[in-house]
Scaffold this active site. Structure first.
Site, PDB file in Angstrom:
ATOM      1  N   TYR A 245       1.573  11.288 -11.216  1.00 63.83           N
ATOM      2  CA  TYR A 245       1.112  10.203 -10.333  1.00 63.83           C
ATOM      3  C   TYR A 245       0.745   8.981 -11.167  1.00 63.83           C
ATOM      4  CZ  TYR A 245      -1.564   7.954  -6.551  1.00 63.83           C
ATOM      5  OH  TYR A 245      -2.057   7.080  -5.612  1.00 63.83           O
TER       6      TYR A 245
ATOM      7  N   LEU B  93       0.809  -1.207   0.000  1.00 67.59           N
ATOM      8  CA  LEU B  93       0.000   0.000   0.000  1.00 67.59           C
ATOM      9  C   LEU B  93       0.847   1.264   0.000  1.00 67.59           C
ATOM     10  CD1 LEU B  93      -2.606  -1.092   2.715  1.00 67.59           C
ATOM     11  CD2 LEU B  93      -2.869  -1.199   0.224  1.00 67.59           C
TER      12      LEU B  93
END
Length: 106
Positions: free
Chosen positions: A103, A53
């Protein structure tokens, strides 16, 4: 089963760690921002399963997208492969992955 959670200090990671710790059959290993690459390698050597994560989504410097998101993921995958063990891996995905922005490209 030993489960490594990268990004264990983030919102999703913290909550996942809490839930996993409720199960007596799991031992939860945590990788957070303050940990080093060597810490990650040591944790992978112990892990049976990885939930990845860790990631950067609002850095001060766009270069951090690559160093954290891409490079850390590549390091993690290489370490799992090098271990010679079958370590299951779950990767967090992003709605940004399809977009042409720093991103998404990371």
């Amino acid at each position: 089963m030993k489960i490594l959670v990268t990004g264990a200090g983030g919102f999703i990671g913290k909550n996942l760690v809490v839930k996993l710790n409720e199960k007596p059959t799991f031992e939860v290993l945590q990788f957070v921002r303050k940990n080093s690459v060597n810490d990650l390698l040591a944790l992978i050597s112990q892990a049976d399963f990885v939930v990845h994560l860790a990631g950067e989504n609002r850095p001060n410097n766009n270069d951090d997208f690559l160093s954290v998101n891409r490079d850390l993921t590549e390091l993690l995958c290489a370490a799992i492969k090098k271990s010679g063990r079958k370590i299951s891996l779950i990767l967090a995905s992003s709605t940004q992955a399809e977009l042409d922005n720093p991103y998404g490209r990371s």
